[in-house]
Design an enzyme around this catalytic site. Sequence first.
Site, PDB file in Angstrom:
ATOM      1  CG  ASN A   1       1.982  40.593  42.727  1.00 55.84           C
ATOM      2  OD1 ASN A   1       1.518  41.343  41.843  1.00 55.84           O
ATOM      3  ND2 ASN A   1       2.832  41.096  43.592  1.00 55.84           N
TER       4      ASN A   1
ATOM      5  CD  GLN B   1       1.551  35.509  42.971  1.00 56.86           C
ATOM      6  OE1 GLN B   1       1.110  34.463  43.086  1.00 56.86           O
ATOM      7  NE2 GLN B   1       2.781  35.790  43.244  1.00 56.86           N
TER       8      GLN B   1
ATOM      9  CB  THR C   1      12.605  39.549  38.362  1.00 61.48           C
ATOM     10  OG1 THR C   1      11.583  39.415  39.498  1.00 61.48           O
ATOM     11  CG2 THR C   1      13.097  40.803  38.262  1.00 61.48           C
TER      12      THR C   1
ATOM     13  CB  CYS D   1       8.585  42.549  45.816  1.00 63.57           C
ATOM     14  SG  CYS D   1       8.386  40.780  44.993  1.00 63.57           S
TER      15      CYS D   1
ATOM     16  CB  THR E   1      26.789  27.966  32.057  1.00 64.36           C
ATOM     17  OG1 THR E   1      27.917  28.397  31.458  1.00 64.36           O
ATOM     18  CG2 THR E   1      26.523  26.565  32.448  1.00 64.36           C
TER      19      THR E   1
ATOM     20  CB  SER F   1       8.346  32.546  38.808  1.00 65.17           C
ATOM     21  OG  SER F   1       9.576  32.401  39.641  1.00 65.17           O
ATOM     22  CB  ALA F   2      10.592  27.033  39.053  1.00 64.02           C
ATOM     23  CG  HIS F   3       9.876  31.339  43.829  1.00 61.49           C
ATOM     24  ND1 HIS F   3       9.542  32.049  44.713  1.00 61.49           N
ATOM     25  CD2 HIS F   3      10.273  32.445  42.657  1.00 61.49           C
ATOM     26  CE1 HIS F   3       9.389  33.262  44.515  1.00 61.49           C
ATOM     27  NE2 HIS F   3       9.900  33.619  43.115  1.00 61.49           N
TER      28      HIS F   3
END
Length: 384
Positions: A152, A180, A73, A326, A238, A200-202
């Site tokens: 997606n 995706q 996002t 979502c 950070t 995106s990693a997940h």
Amino acid sequence: MQFPVYLDHAATTPIAPEVAEAMAPYLSSRFGNPSSLHSVGAEAREGIEAARESVADALGADPDEIVFTGGGTEADNLAVKGACLAAYGKRRHVLVSAIEHHAVLDSARSLRVLGFDVETIPVDCTGRVSAEDVERRLRPDTALVSVMTANNEVGTIQPIEEIAAVCRARGALFHSDAVQAFGQLDLNVRRLGVDLLSISAHKVYGPKGVGALYVRRGVRIAPLLDGGGQERGLRGGTHNVAGIVGMHAAVRGLRRGQTEERARIAILRDRLVAAVLAETPGARLSGHPVDRLANNAHFCFPQIEGEALLLALDADGICASAGSACSSGSTEPSHVLMAMGVDRDVARGALRVTLGRGTTREQIDYAAGRIIAHVAELRALRRL
Ligand code: PLP
């Protein structure tokens, strides 16, 4: 058989054991701030820079073209708003496809308050954007075009190379949301010709809340988060060191046996589709019949409510989705199906099944049987 039968990999994937293992030291002894000059900081910095190289390598980019973000996002927001803010006062036209994720659609729409003219690119009934259509809509003041690599909800893959080529020829920046597609298609930013690309990693067995934006060298975007100047000033704050290290491990995991795994998944997906379509009158497979992600099956079942079907499947230990994670919870039919011209009532009976590494043939046969039975039951109840 393994329960739950998790068939919602487009929503998120389980964290791979090697990912959790790689992250663990960064949640305890390797706690340093990568911006610190001392050795503890250096350890964290090395973790981040190794991840940057690996993500860049997976996309065919250079490490200095990768900006780590707090997920897909954020990468989409940074691409869309960042590119348009950098063009503010010079270009004011934005083109986004009608089937984009809300991270892109709503980012673009939010720019209207600044005077940007946001235009939607329609799709055909399979969910495809045409490059000729994009070309016709391009204007001399088009700042950005955004078309996702693969959808997606229905899994349709877009002709990204062709769209990128028409944008480049006309001097407009081109962004693609590949959240995706990453891990499912071989992505190479140079071959695709994109200027900006989000991942995106997940969605690839990595942690949530970490992603990346590819920013082609020379492309100017404005930061959304000002702060300590991290990520070459494009993303202050950070770093999420453990998350970024986890993303590194997830990307490494993608390299192993990808071709065989995609073929295995596509066979299982086709088996599910064939069984469900054969046994359920009126059932339709949504999206493109061929150019679709190997792990995606999306059905519309007329005369049922998708949510009722989901609950019934959940009671059987099967996790699937009515569309995108979502937008679940909203009673409105999906904007993706609406854009594809699916009838409103038919769109209410949507079911998305997305397979992954842990999916077995036994699970697929079980899921197919339960889907077929529940659709018949729900229709019978409606007739009472
Ligand atoms: N873009 C697409 C196409 C997605 O499918 C998703 C997540 O479902 C996102 C963006 C958002 O990514 P994240 O969950 O990492 O914020």
